[in-house]
Design a protein around this motif. Structure first.
Motif, PDB file in Angstrom:
ATOM      1  N   MET A   1       0.744  -1.092   0.040  1.00 53.37           N
ATOM      2  CA  MET A   1       0.065  -0.053   0.057  1.00 53.37           C
ATOM      3  C   MET A   1       0.766   1.159   0.057  1.00 53.37           C
ATOM      4  SD  MET A   1      -3.239  -0.692  -0.061  1.00 53.37           S
ATOM      5  CE  MET A   1      -4.053   0.614   0.345  1.00 53.37           C
ATOM      6  N   LEU A   2       1.834   1.167   0.875  1.00 50.94           N
ATOM      7  CA  LEU A   2       2.896   2.598   0.822  1.00 50.94           C
ATOM      8  C   LEU A   2       3.925   2.709  -0.047  1.00 50.94           C
ATOM      9  CD1 LEU A   2       2.640   4.970   3.133  1.00 50.94           C
ATOM     10  CD2 LEU A   2       4.567   3.545   4.353  1.00 50.94           C
ATOM     11  N   ALA A   3       4.236   1.606  -0.298  1.00 51.57           N
ATOM     12  CA  ALA A   3       5.511   1.616  -1.230  1.00 51.57           C
ATOM     13  C   ALA A   3       5.285   1.223  -2.695  1.00 51.57           C
ATOM     14  CB  ALA A   3       6.708   0.607  -0.649  1.00 51.57           C
ATOM     15  N   GLY A   4       4.159   0.634  -2.856  1.00 51.55           N
ATOM     16  CA  GLY A   4       3.816  -0.037  -4.240  1.00 51.55           C
ATOM     17  C   GLY A   4       4.560  -1.225  -4.334  1.00 51.55           C
ATOM     18  N   ASN A   5       4.722  -1.698  -5.563  1.00 48.43           N
ATOM     19  CA  ASN A   5       5.464  -3.021  -5.880  1.00 48.43           C
ATOM     20  C   ASN A   5       6.229  -2.846  -7.228  1.00 48.43           C
ATOM     21  OD1 ASN A   5       6.210  -5.617  -6.083  1.00 48.43           O
ATOM     22  ND2 ASN A   5       4.030  -6.748  -6.276  1.00 48.43           N
ATOM     23  N   ILE A   6       7.413  -1.941  -6.992  1.00 50.51           N
ATOM     24  CA  ILE A   6       7.932  -1.633  -8.138  1.00 50.51           C
ATOM     25  C   ILE A   6       9.381  -2.406  -8.172  1.00 50.51           C
ATOM     26  CG2 ILE A   6       9.263   0.467  -9.252  1.00 50.51           C
ATOM     27  CD1 ILE A   6       7.460   2.285  -7.271  1.00 50.51           C
ATOM     28  N   PRO A   7       9.476  -3.429  -9.097  1.00 49.07           N
ATOM     29  CA  PRO A   7      10.723  -4.271  -9.365  1.00 49.07           C
ATOM     30  C   PRO A   7      12.087  -3.346  -9.450  1.00 49.07           C
ATOM     31  CG  PRO A   7       9.111  -4.786 -10.665  1.00 49.07           C
ATOM     32  CD  PRO A   7       8.450  -3.671 -10.118  1.00 49.07           C
ATOM     33  N   GLY A   8      13.220  -3.805  -8.527  1.00 47.68           N
ATOM     34  CA  GLY A   8      14.296  -3.039  -8.455  1.00 47.68           C
ATOM     35  C   GLY A   8      14.476  -1.796  -7.912  1.00 47.68           C
ATOM     36  N   LYS A   9      13.017  -1.390  -7.335  1.00 47.93           N
ATOM     37  CA  LYS A   9      13.145  -0.135  -6.328  1.00 47.93           C
ATOM     38  C   LYS A   9      12.404  -0.376  -4.822  1.00 47.93           C
ATOM     39  CE  LYS A   9      11.661   4.769  -6.745  1.00 47.93           C
ATOM     40  NZ  LYS A   9      10.807   5.861  -7.186  1.00 47.93           N
ATOM     41  N   THR A  10      11.366  -0.798  -5.087  1.00 49.97           N
ATOM     42  CA  THR A  10      10.429  -1.367  -3.631  1.00 49.97           C
ATOM     43  C   THR A  10       9.983  -2.708  -3.387  1.00 49.97           C
ATOM     44  OG1 THR A  10       8.297  -0.561  -4.336  1.00 49.97           O
ATOM     45  CG2 THR A  10       9.553   1.230  -3.717  1.00 49.97           C
ATOM     46  N   ALA A  11      10.503  -3.542  -4.303  1.00 48.22           N
ATOM     47  CA  ALA A  11       9.964  -4.881  -4.363  1.00 48.22           C
ATOM     48  C   ALA A  11      10.852  -5.626  -3.432  1.00 48.22           C
ATOM     49  CB  ALA A  11       9.998  -5.555  -5.694  1.00 48.22           C
ATOM     50  N   THR A  12      10.384  -6.273  -2.288  1.00 50.71           N
ATOM     51  CA  THR A  12      11.009  -6.974  -1.446  1.00 50.71           C
ATOM     52  C   THR A  12      10.913  -8.331  -1.649  1.00 50.71           C
ATOM     53  OG1 THR A  12       9.085  -7.078   0.272  1.00 50.71           O
ATOM     54  CG2 THR A  12      10.618  -5.382   0.584  1.00 50.71           C
ATOM     55  N   LEU A  13      11.232  -9.569  -0.979  1.00 54.07           N
ATOM     56  CA  LEU A  13      11.175 -10.743  -1.397  1.00 54.07           C
ATOM     57  C   LEU A  13       9.800 -11.014  -1.386  1.00 54.07           C
ATOM     58  CD1 LEU A  13      14.137 -12.628   0.840  1.00 54.07           C
ATOM     59  CD2 LEU A  13      13.540 -12.838  -1.786  1.00 54.07           C
ATOM     60  N   SER A  14       8.847 -10.893  -0.548  1.00 52.36           N
ATOM     61  CA  SER A  14       7.514 -10.983  -0.399  1.00 52.36           C
ATOM     62  C   SER A  14       6.787 -10.544  -1.525  1.00 52.36           C
ATOM     63  CB  SER A  14       6.794 -10.488   0.754  1.00 52.36           C
ATOM     64  OG  SER A  14       7.394 -10.773   1.993  1.00 52.36           O
ATOM     65  N   LEU A  15       7.105  -9.151  -1.969  1.00 51.05           N
ATOM     66  CA  LEU A  15       6.569  -8.949  -3.284  1.00 51.05           C
ATOM     67  C   LEU A  15       6.830  -9.386  -4.485  1.00 51.05           C
ATOM     68  CD1 LEU A  15       6.600  -4.789  -2.233  1.00 51.05           C
ATOM     69  CD2 LEU A  15       4.676  -6.579  -2.014  1.00 51.05           C
ATOM     70  N   ALA A  16       8.242  -9.553  -4.545  1.00 51.17           N
ATOM     71  CA  ALA A  16       8.747 -10.441  -5.809  1.00 51.17           C
ATOM     72  C   ALA A  16       8.290 -11.608  -6.059  1.00 51.17           C
ATOM     73  CB  ALA A  16      10.484 -10.471  -5.592  1.00 51.17           C
ATOM     74  N   ILE A  17       8.066 -12.248  -4.725  1.00 50.18           N
ATOM     75  CA  ILE A  17       7.466 -13.901  -5.141  1.00 50.18           C
ATOM     76  C   ILE A  17       6.103 -13.549  -5.445  1.00 50.18           C
ATOM     77  CG2 ILE A  17       6.548 -15.833  -3.536  1.00 50.18           C
ATOM     78  CD1 ILE A  17       8.965 -15.199  -1.972  1.00 50.18           C
ATOM     79  N   TYR A  18       5.175 -12.634  -4.803  1.00 51.51           N
ATOM     80  CA  TYR A  18       4.143 -12.437  -5.701  1.00 51.51           C
ATOM     81  C   TYR A  18       3.921 -12.055  -6.959  1.00 51.51           C
ATOM     82  CZ  TYR A  18      -0.673 -10.088  -6.106  1.00 51.51           C
ATOM     83  OH  TYR A  18      -2.018  -9.921  -6.505  1.00 51.51           O
TER      84      TYR A  18
ATOM     85  N   GLN B   1       2.334 -14.374 -10.178  1.00 53.16           N
ATOM     86  CA  GLN B   1       1.471 -13.799 -10.921  1.00 53.16           C
ATOM     87  C   GLN B   1       1.926 -14.056 -12.450  1.00 53.16           C
ATOM     88  OE1 GLN B   1      -1.497 -11.901 -10.287  1.00 53.16           O
ATOM     89  NE2 GLN B   1      -1.075 -13.114  -8.523  1.00 53.16           N
ATOM     90  N   LEU B   2       3.117 -13.994 -12.676  1.00 53.81           N
ATOM     91  CA  LEU B   2       3.701 -14.159 -14.159  1.00 53.81           C
ATOM     92  C   LEU B   2       3.956 -15.363 -14.405  1.00 53.81           C
ATOM     93  CD1 LEU B   2       6.483 -11.305 -13.909  1.00 53.81           C
ATOM     94  CD2 LEU B   2       4.306 -11.164 -15.108  1.00 53.81           C
ATOM     95  N   GLY B   3       3.731 -16.358 -13.668  1.00 54.15           N
ATOM     96  CA  GLY B   3       3.753 -17.866 -13.872  1.00 54.15           C
ATOM     97  C   GLY B   3       5.271 -18.436 -13.675  1.00 54.15           C
ATOM     98  N   ASP B   4       5.978 -17.529 -13.106  1.00 50.32           N
ATOM     99  CA  ASP B   4       7.408 -18.069 -12.998  1.00 50.32           C
ATOM    100  C   ASP B   4       7.653 -18.789 -11.663  1.00 50.32           C
ATOM    101  OD1 ASP B   4      10.274 -18.534 -12.973  1.00 50.32           O
ATOM    102  OD2 ASP B   4      10.733 -16.408 -13.564  1.00 50.32           O
ATOM    103  N   ASP B   5       7.117 -19.826 -11.348  1.00 48.42           N
ATOM    104  CA  ASP B   5       7.056 -20.535 -10.082  1.00 48.42           C
ATOM    105  C   ASP B   5       8.379 -20.901  -9.917  1.00 48.42           C
ATOM    106  OD1 ASP B   5       4.405 -19.970 -10.096  1.00 48.42           O
ATOM    107  OD2 ASP B   5       3.704 -22.123 -10.091  1.00 48.42           O
TER     108      ASP B   5
END
Lengths: 223, 234
Positions: A166-183, A187-191
């Motif tokens: 909510m606060l940081a968004g989900n921006i790869p390489g900027k605000t994506a943490t492990l949890s967000l990156a996994i999500y 979503q992209l099908g890269d299990d």
């Protein structure tokens, strides 16, 4: 592990560590005040402190967004100082800090409450002022509880998702943490990559919680 | 030591401790059943607890005066407190415990070496608290309180956790401390022969009130241990 995965791991560990550092001093202070003093309205402070534990993280994130957004009461003031929070790494740290804070306060408060108040009282009769009592008696005797609480707070910060998105968004390489990156990856099908990141996350969280439990375990044995 | 309690009231859970007395003695004994308010009285003098009303004066120094809003902090009272459980700092060695207080300005200096010698603590100095016996813990607690150069010592049932042999040994040590350092004390116990040996003046507390006060020989009749009785009022 490829470079981008390393970056996510380090960003997550770094932001969780920074969040934990950020809440350490206020968390200790609040835990000490709650453990040692009684005043009218204390229950309100206790409830507000515990709210992030029971509220959906997304709801906490929304509150933070309203407070720290450009038009928010704190955010607009920070903007005037040329300091942006929302959708930056700072937002990741703040979201993790807010969500971990109650866990730290609870653990440390129990550690303070377990200290026999007679020890502090006797230290005062021996001529020690409040600061000396705190740093030579209270803090060392609560040290194991503080370390364990800090590690638990760090583990909680590592896995933070709802408030962060909510606060940081989900921006790869900027605000994506492990949890967000996994999500993102799921979503992209890269299990495969998602499961690899999951393994890193589990390994780091397991180590933190295990260390915390060991510290608490040695405390229980000594008692 | 001159001790004055003026209309002091301290609410406790079941009753209130109420004190209104003035006395002068070097060794005061507090006697009474468990829960009669003995420890609370010591806490008031040490500044650990604060009365709802009243005034407490020790040797003409006002420690607490609710009307004048005076409450000298514990650290400035110059009161040495040996609590029932010893309350030694478990993360320090014996020597670190002994040196925690240090000498206070304006009070008679009590030498570290002398205290260690009189209380026979030489071989314990580097020991951890967890490795001490009950008697050793009480000796260290007493030494630590003495080394803060107190104007008054508060001893809260220091022998209660010791077996009979150790109790006798520690009682002799206390007599030696009294003669050597000459620090006035208030000694709490519910064992009359301890008070008879270690105190000259007695206060008997019951449910927070002083029910008897006077020289020890007027308070107790101890024929032989464990036979004793409270003397009736003359």
């Amino acid at each position: 592990m490829i470079t981008s995965e390393w970056q996510v791991v380090w960003f997550t560990v770094g932001s969780a560590a920074l969040a934990t550092l950020l809440i350490l001093v206020p968390g200790l202070a609040l835990a000490w005040v709650l453990a040692r003093f009684h005043w009218p309205g204390k229950a309100i402070v206790e409830t507000i402190t515990a709210l992030p534990l029971v509220m959906p993280p997304v709801a906490t994130g929304l509150i933070l967004l309203k407070l720290l957004g450009r038009r928010g009461p704190i955010g607009s003031w920070l903007e005037s100082l040329d300091l942006s929070i929302v959708f930056t790494w700072r937002a990741v740290v703040i979201a993790a800090a807010v969500m971990s804070f109650p866990l730290l306060v609870r653990s440390v408060r129990v550690a303070f409450e377990e200290i026999n108040p007679r020890l502090e009282q006797i230290a005062r009769t021996l001529g020690a002022g409040e600061m000396r009592v705190f740093f030579t008696i209270t803090l060392p005797l609560a040290a194991r509880g503080i370390v364990a609480g800090t590690l638990l707070a760090f583990a909680r910060a590592l896995g933070e998702f709802g408030a962060t998105v909510m606060l940081a968004g989900n921006i790869p390489g900027k605000t994506a943490t492990l949890s967000l990156a996994i999500y993102n990856l799921v979503q992209l099908g890269d299990d495969d990559t998602a499961l690899r990141l999951l393994a890193y996350l589990i390994a780091i969280a397991f180590t933190a919680v295990w260390l915390g439990e060991r510290v608490l375990g040695s405390k229980r044995r000594k008692q | 030591m001159k001790l004055v309690f003026e209309k002091v009231v301290l609410p406790l859970s079941d009753f209130a401790l109420e004190l209104d007395l003035s006395l002068q003695t070097e060794t005061l004994g507090l006697f009474g059943p468990s829960g009669s308010g003995k420890t609370s009285l010591l806490d008031l003098i040490a500044g650990v607890r604060h009365p709802a009303k009243g005034r407490i004066v020790v040797d003409d120094v006002v420690l607490t005066d609710r009307v004048a809003r005076v409450s000298v902090p514990s650290r400035e009272r110059g009161i040495g407190y040996v609590s029932q459980e010893g309350a030694l700092f478990p993360h320090f060695s014996v020597e670190e415990n002994l040196r925690y207080g240090g000498q206070r300005r304006g009070f008679a200096v009590i030498s570290f070496d002398r205290v260690v010698s009189v209380l026979n603590l030489q071989t314990l100095l580097q020991r951890r608290i967890v490795n001490l016996s009950g008697g050793e813990k009480q000796r260290v607690a007493l030494g630590r309180a003495l080394l803060s150069s107190p104007r008054l010592l508060l001893l809260d049932e220091p022998l209660s956790s010791l077996d009979a042999a150790l109790r006798e040994e520690t009682m002799e040590l206390l007599e030696q401390v009294r003669n050597e350092f000459r620090v006035p004390w208030i000694y709490v116990s519910h064992v009359p022969w301890e008070l008879q040996r270690l105190c000259t003046e007695i206060l008997v507390l019951d449910h927070g009130r002083v029910v008897r006060q006077g020289p020890v020989e007027k308070i107790f009749t101890v024929s032989s241990e464990p036979v004793w009785r409270l003397r009736q009022d003359d």
